[in-house]
Motif scaffolding. Structure first.
Motif, PDB file in Angstrom:
ATOM      1  N   SER A 173       0.834  -1.202   0.000  1.00 54.32           N
ATOM      2  CA  SER A 173       0.000   0.000   0.000  1.00 54.32           C
ATOM      3  C   SER A 173       0.873   1.258   0.000  1.00 54.32           C
ATOM      4  O   SER A 173       0.612   2.211  -0.741  1.00 54.32           O
ATOM      5  N   VAL A 174       1.940   1.256   0.835  1.00 57.85           N
ATOM      6  CA  VAL A 174       2.849   2.411   0.885  1.00 57.85           C
ATOM      7  C   VAL A 174       3.520   2.607  -0.462  1.00 57.85           C
ATOM      8  O   VAL A 174       3.613   3.730  -0.980  1.00 57.85           O
ATOM      9  N   LEU A 175       3.982   1.530  -1.068  1.00 57.53           N
ATOM     10  CA  LEU A 175       4.668   1.623  -2.359  1.00 57.53           C
ATOM     11  C   LEU A 175       3.730   2.115  -3.452  1.00 57.53           C
ATOM     12  O   LEU A 175       4.116   2.924  -4.307  1.00 57.53           O
ATOM     13  N   ARG A 176       2.488   1.647  -3.443  1.00 59.16           N
ATOM     14  CA  ARG A 176       1.529   2.072  -4.459  1.00 59.16           C
ATOM     15  C   ARG A 176       1.199   3.559  -4.313  1.00 59.16           C
ATOM     16  O   ARG A 176       1.058   4.292  -5.294  1.00 59.16           O
ATOM     17  N   ARG A 177       1.069   4.030  -3.066  1.00 59.51           N
ATOM     18  CA  ARG A 177       0.789   5.452  -2.827  1.00 59.51           C
ATOM     19  C   ARG A 177       1.978   6.296  -3.284  1.00 59.51           C
ATOM     20  O   ARG A 177       1.799   7.350  -3.905  1.00 59.51           O
ATOM     21  N   LEU A 178       3.175   5.813  -3.002  1.00 57.73           N
ATOM     22  CA  LEU A 178       4.374   6.535  -3.410  1.00 57.73           C
ATOM     23  C   LEU A 178       4.493   6.576  -4.932  1.00 57.73           C
ATOM     24  O   LEU A 178       4.866   7.604  -5.513  1.00 57.73           O
ATOM     25  N   GLU A 179       4.141   5.478  -5.570  1.00 58.11           N
ATOM     26  CA  GLU A 179       4.255   5.381  -7.028  1.00 58.11           C
ATOM     27  C   GLU A 179       3.341   6.385  -7.733  1.00 58.11           C
ATOM     28  O   GLU A 179       3.638   6.831  -8.841  1.00 58.11           O
ATOM     29  N   ARG A 180       2.239   6.752  -7.098  1.00 58.51           N
ATOM     30  CA  ARG A 180       1.277   7.650  -7.736  1.00 58.51           C
ATOM     31  C   ARG A 180       1.725   9.111  -7.702  1.00 58.51           C
ATOM     32  O   ARG A 180       1.108   9.963  -8.321  1.00 58.51           O
ATOM     33  N   LEU A 181       2.814   9.394  -6.975  1.00 52.56           N
ATOM     34  CA  LEU A 181       3.363  10.745  -6.960  1.00 52.56           C
ATOM     35  C   LEU A 181       4.231  10.959  -8.198  1.00 52.56           C
ATOM     36  O   LEU A 181       4.694  10.007  -8.818  1.00 52.56           O
ATOM     37  N   THR A 182       4.473  12.209  -8.537  1.00 54.27           N
ATOM     38  CA  THR A 182       5.326  12.528  -9.673  1.00 54.27           C
ATOM     39  C   THR A 182       6.751  12.752  -9.188  1.00 54.27           C
ATOM     40  O   THR A 182       6.986  13.568  -8.292  1.00 54.27           O
ATOM     41  N   VAL A 183       7.690  11.998  -9.759  1.00 55.08           N
ATOM     42  CA  VAL A 183       9.085  12.142  -9.351  1.00 55.08           C
ATOM     43  C   VAL A 183       9.711  13.330 -10.075  1.00 55.08           C
ATOM     44  O   VAL A 183       9.617  13.468 -11.291  1.00 55.08           O
ATOM     45  N   ASP A 184      10.326  14.228  -9.295  1.00 52.11           N
ATOM     46  CA  ASP A 184      10.984  15.405  -9.860  1.00 52.11           C
ATOM     47  C   ASP A 184      12.456  15.129 -10.170  1.00 52.11           C
ATOM     48  O   ASP A 184      13.037  15.735 -11.054  1.00 52.11           O
ATOM     49  N   GLY A 185      13.051  14.244  -9.418  1.00 53.39           N
ATOM     50  CA  GLY A 185      14.466  13.930  -9.614  1.00 53.39           C
ATOM     51  C   GLY A 185      14.969  13.028  -8.512  1.00 53.39           C
ATOM     52  O   GLY A 185      14.235  12.705  -7.563  1.00 53.39           O
ATOM     53  N   GLU A 186      16.205  12.607  -8.635  1.00 52.15           N
ATOM     54  CA  GLU A 186      16.806  11.729  -7.628  1.00 52.15           C
ATOM     55  C   GLU A 186      18.315  11.901  -7.642  1.00 52.15           C
ATOM     56  O   GLU A 186      18.899  12.371  -8.620  1.00 52.15           O
ATOM     57  N   SER A 187      18.929  11.532  -6.537  1.00 55.32           N
ATOM     58  CA  SER A 187      20.387  11.580  -6.451  1.00 55.32           C
ATOM     59  C   SER A 187      20.871  10.347  -5.703  1.00 55.32           C
ATOM     60  O   SER A 187      20.155   9.817  -4.843  1.00 55.32           O
ATOM     61  N   ARG A 188      22.079   9.892  -6.049  1.00 53.53           N
ATOM     62  CA  ARG A 188      22.640   8.697  -5.425  1.00 53.53           C
ATOM     63  C   ARG A 188      24.048   8.957  -4.914  1.00 53.53           C
ATOM     64  O   ARG A 188      24.807   9.703  -5.509  1.00 53.53           O
ATOM     65  N   ALA A 189      24.370   8.313  -3.800  1.00 48.08           N
ATOM     66  CA  ALA A 189      25.719   8.354  -3.249  1.00 48.08           C
ATOM     67  C   ALA A 189      26.113   6.930  -2.886  1.00 48.08           C
ATOM     68  O   ALA A 189      25.276   6.146  -2.417  1.00 48.08           O
ATOM     69  N   VAL A 190      27.372   6.579  -3.135  1.00 48.02           N
ATOM     70  CA  VAL A 190      27.860   5.232  -2.859  1.00 48.02           C
ATOM     71  C   VAL A 190      29.061   5.311  -1.928  1.00 48.02           C
ATOM     72  O   VAL A 190      29.951   6.147  -2.121  1.00 48.02           O
ATOM     73  N   GLU A 191      29.084   4.469  -0.912  1.00 47.48           N
ATOM     74  CA  GLU A 191      30.224   4.406  -0.017  1.00 47.48           C
ATOM     75  C   GLU A 191      30.455   2.975   0.443  1.00 47.48           C
ATOM     76  O   GLU A 191      29.555   2.141   0.391  1.00 47.48           O
ATOM     77  N   LEU A 192      31.686   2.714   0.872  1.00 49.36           N
ATOM     78  CA  LEU A 192      32.055   1.387   1.344  1.00 49.36           C
ATOM     79  C   LEU A 192      31.704   1.260   2.816  1.00 49.36           C
ATOM     80  O   LEU A 192      31.877   2.208   3.588  1.00 49.36           O
ATOM     81  N   GLY A 193      31.194   0.094   3.215  1.00 52.37           N
ATOM     82  CA  GLY A 193      30.869  -0.150   4.612  1.00 52.37           C
ATOM     83  C   GLY A 193      30.999  -1.619   4.941  1.00 52.37           C
ATOM     84  O   GLY A 193      31.547  -2.409   4.161  1.00 52.37           O
ATOM     85  N   VAL A 194      30.513  -1.995   6.116  1.00 52.24           N
ATOM     86  CA  VAL A 194      30.502  -3.395   6.525  1.00 52.24           C
ATOM     87  C   VAL A 194      29.097  -3.752   6.982  1.00 52.24           C
ATOM     88  O   VAL A 194      28.350  -2.898   7.463  1.00 52.24           O
ATOM     89  N   ALA A 195      28.726  -5.000   6.815  1.00 50.72           N
ATOM     90  CA  ALA A 195      27.380  -5.452   7.172  1.00 50.72           C
ATOM     91  C   ALA A 195      27.243  -5.588   8.684  1.00 50.72           C
ATOM     92  O   ALA A 195      28.050  -6.270   9.324  1.00 50.72           O
ATOM     93  N   GLU A 196      26.238  -4.906   9.249  1.00 51.17           N
ATOM     94  CA  GLU A 196      25.920  -5.080  10.658  1.00 51.17           C
ATOM     95  C   GLU A 196      25.159  -6.400  10.823  1.00 51.17           C
ATOM     96  O   GLU A 196      24.813  -7.057   9.838  1.00 51.17           O
TER      97      GLU A 196
END
Length: 259
Positions: A173-196
């Motif tokens: 339900s949350v994903l469907r509600r989010l999908e109905r919005l209009t996306v203006d843009g997005e940004s991504r960042a990548v970093e190295l880590g370790v699994a908790e």
């Protein structure tokens, strides 16, 4: 500017052995082939079993070796190419569902750190959808997708029926509600880590396993609409970016040093 002397740090025995083993693996064994057991390897390279295990553990963490119970230690296959471009990923709830599988969804008041990251007041309800990404039948990543209630408040809740109305009904339900919005843009960042501990369990790897953390911000209506924190196994994944699947590199002018 003064000149600092660099002090040589002795290379640990297991790290030197790792390099030796890596050269032997690349020249003598094929993908999927079982390498000799610890006793044979220790005798061949003249090292203690403890040192050998450290080197083998390191190569397993790097994704070069894989242990199979009842079989032995095998040469691992190359890392799986995992596209994380907008064309492949899309808006959460859309095309991403082809690769991501819902685990659960929790709605709770946002703590200070999460509220600051989302730009919402402390205590506002935030829906957190947890998912797993599966590539070629293998779990390669976990994700926590945070969606403030104020973002989807104007979108009617979607009640699912039939087989979908199970434990993941709230997440869908949350994903469907989010999908109905209009996306203006997005940004991504990548970093190295370790699994908790929790991430490691979902990835079926020991805690401390190297991971690649991809943080994606989605904008809609002039504000941050969702924040996704995706944790990929660094030993099996090779992330690709851009429409062509390659990382785009911009040439940089050479840096001049003072003489």
């Amino acid at each position: 500017m003064g000149t600092a002397q660099l002090t040589a740090v002795p290379e640990p025995k297991y790290w030197h052995l790792r390099s030796v083993l890596l050269r032997a693996i690349d020249s003598e064994f094929s993908i999927g082939e079982v390498i000799p057991n610890e006793r044979e390897l220790a005798a061949r390279f003249g090292v203690a079993r403890a040192t050998l295990r450290q080197a083998l553990d390191q190569l397993e963490l790097e994704g070069r070796l894989v242990r199979r119970r009842g079989i032995g230690t095998l040469v691992a296959a190359p890392r799986v190419g995992v596209p994380v471009s907008r064309r492949e990923e899309g808006w959460p709830g859309g095309s991403r569902e082809q690769a991501w599988h819902t685990v659960d969804c929790v709605s709770a008041p946002a703590a200070e750190r999460l509220a600051q990251a989302l730009g919402v007041p402390v205590g506002e309800t935030v829906h957190t959808v947890r998912r797993l990404r599966v590539e070629q039948g293998q779990t390669v990543a976990t994700e926590s997708l945070h969606v403030p209630e104020s973002v989807v408040a104007q979108v009617p809740e979607i009640r699912l029926s039939g087989a979908a109305a199970e434990a993941d009904d709230h997440a869908r339900s949350v994903l469907r509600r989010l999908e109905r919005l209009t996306v203006d843009g997005e940004s991504r960042a990548v970093e190295l880590g370790v699994a908790e501990a929790e991430e490691a369990t979902l990835l079926q790897r020991p805690p401390g396993t190297p991971v690649l953390v991809v943080t994606t911000q989605y904008a809609s209506g002039g504000r941050l609409a969702a924040l996704a924190v995706s944790t990929y196994r660094a030993d099996t994944c090779r992330l690709t970016f851009g429409e062509t699947g390659l990382v785009e590199v911009t040439p940089v002018a050479p840096v001049r040093t003072a003489s």
